[in-house]
Design a protein around this motif. Sequence first.
Motif, PDB file in Angstrom:
ATOM      1  N   GLY A 193       0.747  -1.246   0.000  1.00 48.37           N
ATOM      2  CA  GLY A 193       0.000   0.000   0.000  1.00 48.37           C
ATOM      3  C   GLY A 193       0.777   1.298   0.000  1.00 48.37           C
ATOM      4  O   GLY A 193       0.320   2.280  -0.576  1.00 48.37           O
ATOM      5  N   PRO A 194       1.938   1.403   0.665  1.00 47.46           N
ATOM      6  CA  PRO A 194       2.634   2.692   0.713  1.00 47.46           C
ATOM      7  C   PRO A 194       3.049   3.181  -0.674  1.00 47.46           C
ATOM      8  O   PRO A 194       3.269   2.390  -1.599  1.00 47.46           O
ATOM      9  N   ALA A 195       3.182   4.499  -0.798  1.00 47.23           N
ATOM     10  CA  ALA A 195       3.688   5.091  -2.028  1.00 47.23           C
ATOM     11  C   ALA A 195       5.207   5.177  -2.017  1.00 47.23           C
ATOM     12  O   ALA A 195       5.846   5.148  -3.080  1.00 47.23           O
ATOM     13  N   VAL A 196       5.800   5.297  -0.820  1.00 49.00           N
ATOM     14  CA  VAL A 196       7.246   5.478  -0.680  1.00 49.00           C
ATOM     15  C   VAL A 196       7.748   4.620   0.474  1.00 49.00           C
ATOM     16  O   VAL A 196       7.137   4.615   1.554  1.00 49.00           O
ATOM     17  N   VAL A 197       8.853   3.918   0.251  1.00 45.48           N
ATOM     18  CA  VAL A 197       9.549   3.196   1.314  1.00 45.48           C
ATOM     19  C   VAL A 197      10.990   3.695   1.353  1.00 45.48           C
ATOM     20  O   VAL A 197      11.676   3.699   0.322  1.00 45.48           O
ATOM     21  N   SER A 237      21.407   5.743   2.462  1.00 44.23           N
ATOM     22  CA  SER A 237      19.972   5.449   2.494  1.00 44.23           C
ATOM     23  C   SER A 237      19.469   5.233   1.074  1.00 44.23           C
ATOM     24  O   SER A 237      20.124   5.609   0.098  1.00 44.23           O
ATOM     25  N   ILE A 238      18.289   4.616   0.988  1.00 45.47           N
ATOM     26  CA  ILE A 238      17.650   4.426  -0.315  1.00 45.47           C
ATOM     27  C   ILE A 238      16.179   4.805  -0.204  1.00 45.47           C
ATOM     28  O   ILE A 238      15.571   4.723   0.868  1.00 45.47           O
ATOM     29  N   ALA A 239      15.627   5.236  -1.321  1.00 41.03           N
ATOM     30  CA  ALA A 239      14.203   5.528  -1.440  1.00 41.03           C
ATOM     31  C   ALA A 239      13.660   4.701  -2.588  1.00 41.03           C
ATOM     32  O   ALA A 239      14.256   4.673  -3.680  1.00 41.03           O
ATOM     33  N   VAL A 240      12.536   4.035  -2.351  1.00 38.14           N
ATOM     34  CA  VAL A 240      11.941   3.157  -3.356  1.00 38.14           C
ATOM     35  C   VAL A 240      10.477   3.534  -3.550  1.00 38.14           C
ATOM     36  O   VAL A 240       9.726   3.627  -2.577  1.00 38.14           O
TER      37      VAL A 240
END
Length: 312
Positions: A204-208, A217-220
């Motif tokens: 469900g999330p838009a961003v992890v 860090s990483i953004a997915v």
Amino acid sequence: MSFLVIGECVADIVRAPAGSPVADRVHPGGSPANVAYGLGRLGRDVTLLTQLADDPTGRLIEAHLTGAGVRVEVGDVPERTPSAVVALDARGQASYTFDIAWTLKSGAPAGLAPRHVHIGSIAAVTSPGASAVLAETERLRERATVSYDPNVRPALMGEHGPAVTRVERCVALSDLVKASDEDLAWLYPGEDPRAVAARWLALGPAVVLVTLGAAGSIAVTRRHTVAAEAPPVTVVDTVGAGDSFMSAVLDALAGRERDALAALGAEDLARLLGTAGAAAAVTVSRAGARPPDRAELDAAHGAFALRPGRGW
């Protein structure tokens, strides 16, 4: 833009490494409380729904929060304020021993209508209070975006399988999730953080977002995966670093609705990681969970952004 943070306050009793001449220190803590404090330091309108006892550490924590502009709503009064003994190794890495109960019964005060709700850590998964946290989050998410940080404390998580189920329920309620590589290593041993992030997106999330300590860090999202290096900094201790990262993320994304979060581009994500990484760097450079204020964050991000090869 108003924020509601729901979760625990904890008195962090920080013990220095064996043989150190530095005395033990008591700092206001608790991951959700730290996030609320960080938002307050950045000038945001923020309320913390928590439980605090009328004891010396409870009064210390409340004064700490209100001093940053955080409104504190005490939904339950325990016999004593929760505490955690924080042991630091020679590198400033923290380990915890807890004396905590979470029994929250009530929701947000009538008339409070936050635009964003943040939950996490012990309060989101520990019975009996977790039921109130999740019920309030489900009620408010009809008109507010939601973020979640599992901030896993293995000693308090209980059996592994049910704990993973509880965490994933919180992930499914959220629009934005931030976890550390240590969180994911406990929840999903041996799995690559990017693979876990992709699986969480399907819930469900838009961003992890995943923090990787000294590795950055990483953004997915469903369209992008972006990585950022960690700023070079001398570490005093790591207490509150992830919470400062989270506060800076929420500040940077303030006012964005669900559709806007889903539409974040690669450059947006890179800037987000850069700002949040700078906030964490300020925090680890000094003792305790002391996130930057607006001027400190702007200065730190500007300094780190100017370093060649930072990728920000």
